[in-house]
Scaffold this motif. Sequence first.
Motif, short mmCIF file in Angstrom:
data_model
loop_
_atom_site.label_atom_id
_atom_site.label_comp_id
_atom_site.label_asym_id
_atom_site.label_seq_id
_atom_site.Cartn_x
_atom_site.Cartn_y
_atom_site.Cartn_z
N GLU A 5 29.03 55.47 2.13
CA GLU A 5 29.62 54.88 3.33
C GLU A 5 29.32 53.39 3.42
O GLU A 5 28.40 52.88 2.80
CB GLU A 5 29.06 55.56 4.59
CG GLU A 5 29.37 57.03 4.70
CD GLU A 5 28.32 57.92 4.05
OE1 GLU A 5 28.36 59.12 4.28
OE2 GLU A 5 27.47 57.41 3.31
N LYS A 52 36.09 53.21 7.66
CA LYS A 52 35.84 54.59 8.11
C LYS A 52 36.83 55.54 7.46
O LYS A 52 36.46 56.62 6.97
CB LYS A 52 35.97 54.65 9.64
CG LYS A 52 36.20 56.03 10.22
CD LYS A 52 34.93 56.75 10.52
CE LYS A 52 35.09 58.07 11.21
NZ LYS A 52 36.11 58.96 10.76
N GLY A 89 33.98 56.11 5.09
CA GLY A 89 33.02 56.55 6.11
C GLY A 89 32.18 55.37 6.56
O GLY A 89 32.05 54.38 5.85
N GLN A 138 23.60 59.82 5.37
CA GLN A 138 24.51 59.43 4.30
C GLN A 138 24.88 60.60 3.40
O GLN A 138 24.15 61.55 3.26
CB GLN A 138 23.92 58.27 3.49
CG GLN A 138 22.58 58.58 2.86
CD GLN A 138 22.68 59.00 1.42
OE1 GLN A 138 23.65 58.75 0.74
NE2 GLN A 138 21.66 59.66 0.95
#
Length: 187
Positions: A5, A46, A50, A111
Amino acid sequence: MKIKEVIVVEGRDDTTAIQRAVDADTIETNGSAIGESVLARIALAKQRRGIIILTDPDYPGERIRRVVSQHVPGCKHAFLPKHAAISKKGDDLGVENASPEAIRLALSSVQEEAVEAPAQILWEDLHAAGLVAGEHAKRRREQLGEKLSIGYANGKQLLKRLHIFQIQPEEFREALILVLKEEQQHD
């Protein structure tokens, strides 16, 4: 530790602290006055990779977390305890003061495992496309950034954004073809 992410932080010093602790990309909000372009980049990140929000454990940090979460629902949240984010002098509270171990611990609970890196666009690709040199480079970067929804950037930042947002070579080529076609129509 490689983080899949993109991590949202408040500023450049936070990015430096994150990069000392883990292999990760960040988006900096540049304080609590978060602009629409930053929120748009966070939303794109996102969607593609993410987001993990890691802000200072203070009122402004919580405000940033709230603003980002309202505009981009579904973000993950990592938290540093205050005692892990206080400066050695005890006069500053922030992610930039945290040890690499404290940052890894905060991120470890949220994560995902990194997946194999996708094919990436290289500096040579930008150069060959006339995006880093030549009379039309700036305009091409502006148009490409708009087509890919990653915003305008200089050559170095463009390459970084292409990687952060995992723009695939095929997406890049398709957007570049549109940019070049539009350029020909205007000339």
